[in-house]
Scaffold this motif. Structure first.
Motif, PDB file in Angstrom:
ATOM      1  N   LEU A 105       0.871  -1.245  -0.018  1.00  0.00           N
ATOM      2  CA  LEU A 105      -0.112  -0.036   0.092  1.00  0.00           C
ATOM      3  C   LEU A 105       0.927   1.341   0.020  1.00  0.00           C
ATOM      4  N   LEU A 106       0.545   1.946  -0.957  1.00  0.00           N
ATOM      5  CA  LEU A 106       1.361   3.356  -0.990  1.00  0.00           C
ATOM      6  C   LEU A 106       0.672   4.439  -0.061  1.00  0.00           C
ATOM      7  N   ALA A 107       1.367   4.873   0.961  1.00  0.00           N
ATOM      8  CA  ALA A 107       0.661   5.846   1.668  1.00  0.00           C
ATOM      9  C   ALA A 107       1.567   6.938   2.302  1.00  0.00           C
ATOM     10  N   GLY A 108       2.460   7.222   1.441  1.00  0.00           N
ATOM     11  CA  GLY A 108       3.348   8.354   1.703  1.00  0.00           C
ATOM     12  C   GLY A 108       3.222   9.652   1.309  1.00  0.00           C
ATOM     13  N   GLY A 109       2.040   9.694   0.464  1.00  0.00           N
ATOM     14  CA  GLY A 109       1.856  11.066  -0.108  1.00  0.00           C
ATOM     15  C   GLY A 109       1.285  12.042   0.793  1.00  0.00           C
ATOM     16  N   GLN A 110       1.353  13.273   0.564  1.00  0.00           N
ATOM     17  CA  GLN A 110       1.217  14.382   1.343  1.00  0.00           C
ATOM     18  C   GLN A 110      -0.373  14.771   1.075  1.00  0.00           C
ATOM     19  N   GLY A 111      -1.035  14.277   0.248  1.00  0.00           N
ATOM     20  CA  GLY A 111      -2.309  14.629   0.063  1.00  0.00           C
ATOM     21  C   GLY A 111      -2.795  15.819   0.385  1.00  0.00           C
ATOM     22  N   THR A 112      -2.102  16.969  -0.424  1.00  0.00           N
ATOM     23  CA  THR A 112      -2.186  18.288  -0.151  1.00  0.00           C
ATOM     24  C   THR A 112      -3.660  18.764  -1.073  1.00  0.00           C
ATOM     25  N   ARG A 113      -3.978  18.204  -1.987  1.00  0.00           N
ATOM     26  CA  ARG A 113      -5.404  18.599  -2.708  1.00  0.00           C
ATOM     27  C   ARG A 113      -6.329  18.351  -1.947  1.00  0.00           C
ATOM     28  N   ARG A 187       9.265   3.700   5.561  1.00  0.00           N
ATOM     29  CA  ARG A 187       9.364   4.789   5.295  1.00  0.00           C
ATOM     30  C   ARG A 187       9.880   4.836   3.740  1.00  0.00           C
ATOM     31  N   GLN A 188       9.418   6.000   2.945  1.00  0.00           N
ATOM     32  CA  GLN A 188      10.195   6.055   1.867  1.00  0.00           C
ATOM     33  C   GLN A 188      11.105   7.026   1.921  1.00  0.00           C
ATOM     34  N   GLY A 189      12.050   7.346   1.049  1.00  0.00           N
ATOM     35  CA  GLY A 189      13.043   8.209   1.202  1.00  0.00           C
ATOM     36  C   GLY A 189      12.608   9.710   0.780  1.00  0.00           C
ATOM     37  N   PRO A 213       9.164  14.032  -0.047  1.00  0.00           N
ATOM     38  CA  PRO A 213       9.114  12.916  -0.147  1.00  0.00           C
ATOM     39  C   PRO A 213       9.720  12.555  -1.984  1.00  0.00           C
ATOM     40  N   ASP A 214      10.367  11.277  -2.049  1.00  0.00           N
ATOM     41  CA  ASP A 214      11.064  11.199  -3.335  1.00  0.00           C
ATOM     42  C   ASP A 214       9.954  10.508  -4.327  1.00  0.00           C
ATOM     43  N   GLY A 215       8.609  10.599  -4.110  1.00  0.00           N
ATOM     44  CA  GLY A 215       7.824   9.983  -5.076  1.00  0.00           C
ATOM     45  C   GLY A 215       7.266   8.552  -4.874  1.00  0.00           C
ATOM     46  N   HIS A 216       6.324   8.059  -5.656  1.00  0.00           N
ATOM     47  CA  HIS A 216       5.923   6.789  -5.293  1.00  0.00           C
ATOM     48  C   HIS A 216       7.013   5.587  -5.907  1.00  0.00           C
ATOM     49  N   GLY A 217       7.656   6.254  -6.663  1.00  0.00           N
ATOM     50  CA  GLY A 217       8.996   5.553  -7.153  1.00  0.00           C
ATOM     51  C   GLY A 217       9.928   5.118  -6.348  1.00  0.00           C
ATOM     52  N   HIS A 243      -1.424  -1.411  -4.498  1.00  0.00           N
ATOM     53  CA  HIS A 243      -2.399  -0.209  -4.453  1.00  0.00           C
ATOM     54  C   HIS A 243      -2.004   1.072  -4.015  1.00  0.00           C
ATOM     55  N   GLN A 244      -2.866   2.080  -4.204  1.00  0.00           N
ATOM     56  CA  GLN A 244      -2.760   3.151  -3.646  1.00  0.00           C
ATOM     57  C   GLN A 244      -3.686   3.717  -2.580  1.00  0.00           C
ATOM     58  N   VAL A 245      -3.399   4.604  -1.675  1.00  0.00           N
ATOM     59  CA  VAL A 245      -4.355   4.801  -0.401  1.00  0.00           C
ATOM     60  C   VAL A 245      -5.672   5.471  -0.990  1.00  0.00           C
ATOM     61  N   LEU A 398      -9.971   9.225  -3.727  1.00  0.00           N
ATOM     62  CA  LEU A 398     -10.177  10.305  -3.015  1.00  0.00           C
ATOM     63  C   LEU A 398      -8.932  11.137  -3.348  1.00  0.00           C
ATOM     64  N   LYS A 399      -9.253  12.432  -4.074  1.00  0.00           N
ATOM     65  CA  LYS A 399      -8.000  13.239  -4.306  1.00  0.00           C
ATOM     66  C   LYS A 399      -8.361  14.695  -4.072  1.00  0.00           C
ATOM     67  N   ASN A 400      -9.639  14.947  -4.024  1.00  0.00           N
ATOM     68  CA  ASN A 400      -9.793  16.388  -4.010  1.00  0.00           C
ATOM     69  C   ASN A 400     -10.728  16.612  -2.778  1.00  0.00           C
TER      70      ASN A 400
END
Ligand code: UTP
Length: 468
Positions: A105-113, A187-189, A213-217, A243-245, A398-400
């Motif tokens: 599960l990718l859950a490192g994004g900042q979710g700014t939107r 943790r991602q880098g 954060p260095d992106g989902h890559g 999958h994404q969060v 869920l993005k916005n």
């Protein structure tokens, strides 16, 4: 003491300003700056500094000859295709029974939107239950484990911004029944931010580099660093479903998808959904210079985006749903190869200190953030497969904070899936009903049909939660 290797790079690349306040820093602050400096990818900085303004330095995901993807499996329409998907499903179920699948599960994004003040996975998205995204995913994994009788490791990538709260959330809720031993947080880098005019590393405080954060890559390097490739190998995991969060409709470890991945000898497979319009802002699965790839929407020339087939459908319709299956061994090979994935540049407004040490909130895009994208792995695979899935059934991220891909939009889609399943099971339900079906009760229309006796007497004059 300043780390010697970092010092040499700082001098070579004219970045001495980051040490301007060194003598004023406490020992703890010095240690922190040293730690940050050891994480800087100096080769990457050197590469961009050599010609900061050149667009040649930008990795354009769509450079070259673009065609619709040739290596694709469309949704089944004929009886023969349905049989073929059934066979793939059985193969996928066997993989799950043998314990060869893990989930990332990718859950490192900042979710700014979205603007939610916690990690996005904590968002209470359940239209009736108010369950968080994390809990809805855990419901699926727990159900798969019970059905196939084998544990499934759940690997959750966080970032510094999401880690503590995410771990605490799972701990407080007893890991939602997943079992502590099956959940791996890592943790991602980070990558440093630079000034877009001068290429100087931006500092957010005296002796503190601005990092993002260095992106989902960044997943590949993070898995390697956390020792999770070996851990998965020891557990006998060969396939990693990712999958994404933000998408509660994802079908985690979809057996048919797993079976198709194996049947086609794919190293990385991706689900796609139909784009709703030529200008929808979603990445696209294509063939780029003859290889399966995903490109950003902004990299598809508008004349191509608007091209139509004879039946009126878009020629480039295959939107990236960001649902993948990776062979564990392929992912590890890419993670350990010297080149790894390319860096992409994003121009952003980045807070930073000026020469006097005062914090400036920039009004313009003053800096560059560097990110790696997971989908850059596709062209590296010997075989990559694209699999079509139903947009209505499987895609509502869920993005916005409002409009499309807002919480309201996502809840409406969750309810719509429940209504579709009930109708398919011949349960009478008003169009305007609000219903949520727990994955622990049924994870497909077929499942629900088997339990129809338990729901046919329900009345839908108020919101209904169909749980275990
Ligand atoms: P998005 O690209 O939607 O980014 O991430 P985001 O950070 O969640 O949201 P915005 O753009 O700031 O509004 C897609 C997926 O990739 C993960 C996110 O957590 C989400 O699951 N991701 C993104 C990471 O894990 N790390 C990253 O550095 C970026």
């Amino acid at each position: 003491m300043i780390d010697v290797a970092s010092l040499s790079q700082i001098e070579q690349l004219g970045q001495q300003h980051v040490l301007r306040y060194w003598s004023e820093l406490s020992e703890t602050q010095k240690a922190r700056l040293n730690e940050q400096l050891t994480h800087v990818d100096w080769e990457m900085i050197r590469y961009y500094l050599s010609d900061l303004k050149s667009s040649e330095r930008d990795v354009r995901s769509g450079r070259g000859t673009i065609a619709p993807p040739a290596h694709i499996v469309r949704c089944p329409r004929t009886d023969a295709e349905l049989d073929s998907w059934d066979e793939a499903r059985r193969k996928g179920e066997q993989i799950l029974r043998e314990g060869k699948a893990g989930v990332i599960l990718l859950a490192g994004g900042q979710g700014t939107r979205l603007g939610f003040p916690h990690p996005k996975g904590m968002y209470p998205i359940g239209p009736v239950s108010g369950k968080s995204l994390f809990e809805m995913f855990a419901d699926q994994v727990v159900t798969l484990v019970a059905r196939f009788g084998h544990s499934i490791p759940y690997l959750i990538m966080t970032s510094d911004g999401t880690h503590e709260e995410t771990v605490a959330f799972f701990e407080q809720r007893d890991y939602f029944g997943l079992g502590h031993a099956n959940v791996f947080f890592f943790r991602q880098g980070y990558a440093p931010c630079v000034d877009s005019e001068t290429g100087k590393l931006l500092c957010v405080d005296k002796g503190v580099l601005g990092m993002s954060p260095d992106g989902h890559g960044g997943l590949l390097a993070a898995l390697l660093k956390a020792g999770l490739f070996s851990e998965m190998k020891n557990r006998g995991v060969e396939f990693l479903f990712l999958h994404q969060v933000d998408n509660p409709l994802v079908k985690i470890c979809d057996p048919a998808f797993l079976g198709l991945h194996v049947r086609h000898g794919s190293e990385v497979s991706t689900k796609v959904v139909s784009k709703t319009s030529p200008d929808e802002k979603v990445g696209l699965a294509v063939d780029l210079n003859g290889r399966t790839a995903i490109i950003e929407y902004s990299d598809l020339p508008s004349e191509l985006a608007n091209e139509r087939e004879a039946d009126g459908g878009l020629r480039f319709w295959a939107g990236n749903a960001a649902i993948h299956i990776f062979n564990r061994s392929f992912m590890e090979t890419v993670a350990t190869s010297a080149a790894n994935l390319p860096w992409h540049r994003a121009h952003k407004r980045i807070p930073h200190i000026d020469d006097e040490g005062h914090l400036i909130q920039s009004e313009v895009e003053n800096g560059i953030k560097f990110e790696r994208f997971l989908f850059d792995t596709l062209p590296l695979a010997k075989t990559a497969l694209i699999v079509e899935s139903s947009r209505n059934e499987e895609f509502a991220p869920l993005k916005n904070s409002s409009g499309e891909f807002s919480a309201e939009y996502v809840r409406t889609h969750i309810v719509q899936v429940a209504l579709n399943w009930l109708k398919a099971a011949a349960v009478t339900v008003p169009e305007a009903a609000t219903v949520e079906i727990s994955f622990r009760f049924a994870s497909s229309a077929e499942d629900l049909a088997l339990r129809v006796k338990e729901v046919e007497d329900l009345t839908f004059d108020r919101p209904v939660y169909i749980g275990p």
